[in-house]
Design a protein around this motif. Sequence first.
Motif, PDB file in Angstrom:
ATOM      1  N   ASP A 308      24.175  49.171 -70.445  1.00  0.00           N
ATOM      2  CA  ASP A 308      24.533  50.421 -71.006  1.00  0.00           C
ATOM      3  C   ASP A 308      25.378  51.223 -70.201  1.00  0.00           C
ATOM      4  O   ASP A 308      25.001  51.778 -69.026  1.00  0.00           O
ATOM      5  CB  ASP A 308      23.071  51.081 -71.228  1.00  0.00           C
ATOM      6  N   ALA A 309      26.813  51.598 -70.502  1.00  0.00           N
ATOM      7  CA  ALA A 309      27.356  51.964 -69.462  1.00  0.00           C
ATOM      8  C   ALA A 309      28.306  53.336 -70.266  1.00  0.00           C
ATOM      9  O   ALA A 309      29.260  53.427 -70.222  1.00  0.00           O
ATOM     10  CB  ALA A 309      28.795  51.153 -68.768  1.00  0.00           C
ATOM     11  N   GLY A 310      27.342  54.038 -71.204  1.00  0.00           N
ATOM     12  CA  GLY A 310      27.876  55.127 -72.123  1.00  0.00           C
ATOM     13  C   GLY A 310      27.841  54.699 -73.304  1.00  0.00           C
ATOM     14  O   GLY A 310      27.182  54.879 -74.551  1.00  0.00           O
ATOM     15  N   GLU A 311      28.347  53.398 -73.553  1.00  0.00           N
ATOM     16  CA  GLU A 311      28.341  52.526 -74.741  1.00  0.00           C
ATOM     17  C   GLU A 311      28.118  50.945 -74.128  1.00  0.00           C
ATOM     18  O   GLU A 311      28.120  50.651 -73.061  1.00  0.00           O
ATOM     19  CB  GLU A 311      29.530  52.326 -75.533  1.00  0.00           C
ATOM     20  N   GLU A 312      27.333  50.407 -75.038  1.00  0.00           N
ATOM     21  CA  GLU A 312      27.052  48.950 -74.503  1.00  0.00           C
ATOM     22  C   GLU A 312      28.210  48.082 -74.505  1.00  0.00           C
ATOM     23  O   GLU A 312      29.164  47.885 -75.125  1.00  0.00           O
ATOM     24  CB  GLU A 312      26.130  47.899 -75.667  1.00  0.00           C
ATOM     25  N   LEU A 313      28.240  47.383 -72.964  1.00  0.00           N
ATOM     26  CA  LEU A 313      29.329  46.419 -72.618  1.00  0.00           C
ATOM     27  C   LEU A 313      28.673  45.250 -72.575  1.00  0.00           C
ATOM     28  O   LEU A 313      27.446  44.787 -71.961  1.00  0.00           O
ATOM     29  CB  LEU A 313      29.928  46.824 -71.563  1.00  0.00           C
ATOM     30  N   VAL A 314      29.438  44.060 -72.926  1.00  0.00           N
ATOM     31  CA  VAL A 314      29.039  42.631 -72.467  1.00  0.00           C
ATOM     32  C   VAL A 314      29.962  41.956 -71.534  1.00  0.00           C
ATOM     33  O   VAL A 314      31.211  42.174 -71.625  1.00  0.00           O
ATOM     34  CB  VAL A 314      29.277  41.831 -73.899  1.00  0.00           C
ATOM     35  N   LEU A 315      29.223  41.633 -70.584  1.00  0.00           N
ATOM     36  CA  LEU A 315      29.918  40.859 -69.477  1.00  0.00           C
ATOM     37  C   LEU A 315      29.577  39.431 -69.298  1.00  0.00           C
ATOM     38  O   LEU A 315      28.442  39.290 -69.451  1.00  0.00           O
ATOM     39  CB  LEU A 315      29.661  41.431 -68.115  1.00  0.00           C
ATOM     40  N   TRP A 316      30.539  38.618 -68.863  1.00  0.00           N
ATOM     41  CA  TRP A 316      30.181  37.187 -68.698  1.00  0.00           C
ATOM     42  C   TRP A 316      30.452  37.070 -67.402  1.00  0.00           C
ATOM     43  O   TRP A 316      31.601  37.035 -66.781  1.00  0.00           O
ATOM     44  CB  TRP A 316      31.034  36.187 -69.668  1.00  0.00           C
ATOM     45  N   ILE A 317      29.382  36.602 -66.606  1.00  0.00           N
ATOM     46  CA  ILE A 317      29.577  36.311 -65.247  1.00  0.00           C
ATOM     47  C   ILE A 317      28.949  35.005 -64.917  1.00  0.00           C
ATOM     48  O   ILE A 317      28.294  34.353 -65.439  1.00  0.00           O
ATOM     49  CB  ILE A 317      28.799  37.423 -64.096  1.00  0.00           C
ATOM     50  N   PRO A 318      29.233  34.490 -63.441  1.00  0.00           N
ATOM     51  CA  PRO A 318      28.802  33.412 -62.988  1.00  0.00           C
ATOM     52  C   PRO A 318      27.054  33.031 -63.353  1.00  0.00           C
ATOM     53  O   PRO A 318      26.648  34.294 -62.936  1.00  0.00           O
ATOM     54  CB  PRO A 318      29.247  33.105 -61.511  1.00  0.00           C
ATOM     55  N   PRO A 319      26.631  31.970 -63.452  1.00  0.00           N
ATOM     56  CA  PRO A 319      25.256  31.871 -63.633  1.00  0.00           C
ATOM     57  C   PRO A 319      24.401  32.362 -62.376  1.00  0.00           C
ATOM     58  O   PRO A 319      23.305  32.979 -62.554  1.00  0.00           O
ATOM     59  CB  PRO A 319      24.861  30.487 -63.655  1.00  0.00           C
ATOM     60  N   ALA A 320      24.814  32.391 -61.150  1.00  0.00           N
ATOM     61  CA  ALA A 320      23.940  32.847 -60.049  1.00  0.00           C
ATOM     62  C   ALA A 320      24.265  34.022 -59.338  1.00  0.00           C
ATOM     63  O   ALA A 320      23.777  34.576 -58.580  1.00  0.00           O
ATOM     64  CB  ALA A 320      23.937  31.742 -58.949  1.00  0.00           C
ATOM     65  N   GLY A 321      25.263  34.991 -60.145  1.00  0.00           N
ATOM     66  CA  GLY A 321      25.868  36.091 -59.780  1.00  0.00           C
ATOM     67  C   GLY A 321      26.987  36.033 -58.853  1.00  0.00           C
ATOM     68  O   GLY A 321      27.990  35.430 -59.302  1.00  0.00           O
ATOM     69  N   HIS A 322      26.719  35.922 -57.447  1.00  0.00           N
ATOM     70  CA  HIS A 322      27.646  35.647 -56.623  1.00  0.00           C
ATOM     71  C   HIS A 322      29.115  36.430 -56.859  1.00  0.00           C
ATOM     72  O   HIS A 322      30.226  35.739 -56.619  1.00  0.00           O
ATOM     73  CB  HIS A 322      27.892  34.110 -56.475  1.00  0.00           C
ATOM     74  N   GLU A 323      28.993  37.489 -57.017  1.00  0.00           N
ATOM     75  CA  GLU A 323      30.393  38.339 -57.190  1.00  0.00           C
ATOM     76  C   GLU A 323      30.095  39.922 -56.808  1.00  0.00           C
ATOM     77  O   GLU A 323      29.035  40.476 -56.967  1.00  0.00           O
ATOM     78  CB  GLU A 323      31.050  38.179 -58.628  1.00  0.00           C
ATOM     79  N   HIS A 324      30.982  40.483 -56.226  1.00  0.00           N
ATOM     80  CA  HIS A 324      30.837  41.820 -55.762  1.00  0.00           C
ATOM     81  C   HIS A 324      29.534  42.353 -55.363  1.00  0.00           C
ATOM     82  O   HIS A 324      28.864  43.163 -55.648  1.00  0.00           O
ATOM     83  CB  HIS A 324      31.202  42.847 -56.894  1.00  0.00           C
ATOM     84  N   GLY A 325      29.055  41.385 -54.157  1.00  0.00           N
ATOM     85  CA  GLY A 325      27.680  41.805 -53.464  1.00  0.00           C
ATOM     86  C   GLY A 325      26.468  41.265 -54.324  1.00  0.00           C
ATOM     87  O   GLY A 325      25.219  41.405 -53.637  1.00  0.00           O
ATOM     88  N   PHE A 326      26.664  40.509 -55.342  1.00  0.00           N
ATOM     89  CA  PHE A 326      25.442  39.914 -56.192  1.00  0.00           C
ATOM     90  C   PHE A 326      25.115  38.827 -55.509  1.00  0.00           C
ATOM     91  O   PHE A 326      25.996  37.978 -55.455  1.00  0.00           O
ATOM     92  CB  PHE A 326      25.505  39.981 -57.525  1.00  0.00           C
ATOM     93  N   HIS A 327      23.894  38.542 -55.101  1.00  0.00           N
ATOM     94  CA  HIS A 327      23.507  37.098 -54.630  1.00  0.00           C
ATOM     95  C   HIS A 327      22.497  36.416 -55.408  1.00  0.00           C
ATOM     96  O   HIS A 327      21.900  35.584 -54.928  1.00  0.00           O
ATOM     97  CB  HIS A 327      23.281  37.100 -53.082  1.00  0.00           C
ATOM     98  N   ARG A 328      22.002  37.088 -56.488  1.00  0.00           N
ATOM     99  CA  ARG A 328      21.225  36.446 -57.628  1.00  0.00           C
ATOM    100  C   ARG A 328      21.661  37.019 -58.881  1.00  0.00           C
ATOM    101  O   ARG A 328      22.396  37.898 -58.886  1.00  0.00           O
ATOM    102  CB  ARG A 328      19.736  37.165 -57.211  1.00  0.00           C
ATOM    103  N   PRO A 329      20.945  36.722 -60.040  1.00  0.00           N
ATOM    104  CA  PRO A 329      21.341  36.989 -61.176  1.00  0.00           C
ATOM    105  C   PRO A 329      20.761  38.675 -61.400  1.00  0.00           C
ATOM    106  O   PRO A 329      19.797  38.791 -60.780  1.00  0.00           O
ATOM    107  CB  PRO A 329      20.552  36.342 -62.140  1.00  0.00           C
ATOM    108  N   PRO A 330      21.609  39.505 -62.093  1.00  0.00           N
ATOM    109  CA  PRO A 330      21.136  40.788 -62.224  1.00  0.00           C
ATOM    110  C   PRO A 330      19.884  40.892 -63.193  1.00  0.00           C
ATOM    111  O   PRO A 330      19.495  39.869 -64.135  1.00  0.00           O
ATOM    112  CB  PRO A 330      22.231  41.414 -63.192  1.00  0.00           C
ATOM    113  N   GLN A 331      19.034  41.925 -63.056  1.00  0.00           N
ATOM    114  CA  GLN A 331      17.813  42.042 -63.619  1.00  0.00           C
ATOM    115  C   GLN A 331      17.816  43.207 -64.678  1.00  0.00           C
ATOM    116  O   GLN A 331      18.298  44.130 -64.550  1.00  0.00           O
ATOM    117  CB  GLN A 331      16.715  42.356 -62.608  1.00  0.00           C
TER     118      GLN A 331
END
Length: 353
Positions: A308-331
């Motif tokens: 929810d970023a004002g309107e709902e957005l759908v993102l497709w990301i790598p299964p384990a996160g590993h992008e822009h500081g993520f080292h785990r799946p978002p919660q």
Amino acid sequence: MLKLVGVNKRLGEFHLRDIDLAVLPGEYFVILGPTGSGKTVLLETIAGMYPPDAGRIFFAGKEITCLPPEERRIGFVYQDYALFPHLDVRQNILFGLKSRKIPAAAREGKLGEVVQLLGIGHLLARNPSTLSGGEQQRVALARALVTEPQIFLLDEPLSALDPRTREGFQRELQRIHRATGTLTVHVTHDFAEAAFLADRIAVMQRGRLVQVGSPEEIFYRPSSLFTARFVGLRNVFAGEVLEAKGHRLFRAGRLELAVETGFTGPVGCVLHPEHLQLSPTPTGGTTCLPGRVTAVYRRRFYLEVMVDAGEELVLWIPPAGHEHGFHRPPQVGEKVWCVIPPAAVHLFPRSED
């Protein structure tokens, strides 16, 4: 080349409107649209079953607008196969050649070629009622191909098949087209089918062609909200581009993002989910929207994250996160930032809601 210029046809309440279309020699061309959009009427008009009320049709540089169907050298395959139930497979395939009074020896030669191409020699003595859907479709293709058509028209040829058979038959149609090189026009409501088979696609809506392009152009650069939604794109918004302090801003509901565009006023917008990125902290140098994770779905090769970023957005990301500081799946419930690089944004003028 098959060329339609200003073709119109009214049938009851339905109106085929101002069709301008050029299909190149040897091209596999797919007409894509929902039920009732006029795909079959357009195919039957090309075949000569309906004379256009206005406009002209050309093939190989010659006008065929007024030619009867039997003189157009067209092979037509319907979704329900339309096999003759009282004739066996051999007789069904040979029917068109007999009606054209082709000599028996020539008929047998052509029969042998098409039977080998489609691998249906073992079915020749069978009755259509004893065949599976895939076998019936092969026989219908054979009956159309045996007459050596210059144009091959396919009306939802895979819609009656089960998913597994349909997937195999897509490869079969591709193989047949490569073997014959026949100019083919195929209509369907299934974008995945169209994308697999087509050299180019025409999208049809309410009797009009609204976009023509390669499968990649239709999917990544739709020219209307209808096309974007029909091919299954995510993050499709109807909004407007506004001037704000020397910059341009796209606004749709509660969603706002800076854009680089020559458009102003009402526009459609697609944010391609595979190009959006997720970060636990703000990042510089690109549009970055704060939001909160509302759902996470594990797909085969990626995570589908709803934010929810004002309107709902759908993102497709790598299964384990590993992008822009993520080292785990978002919660779910986690505060995040949606990074929107310019490559993710596609804008187009909006003429419909």
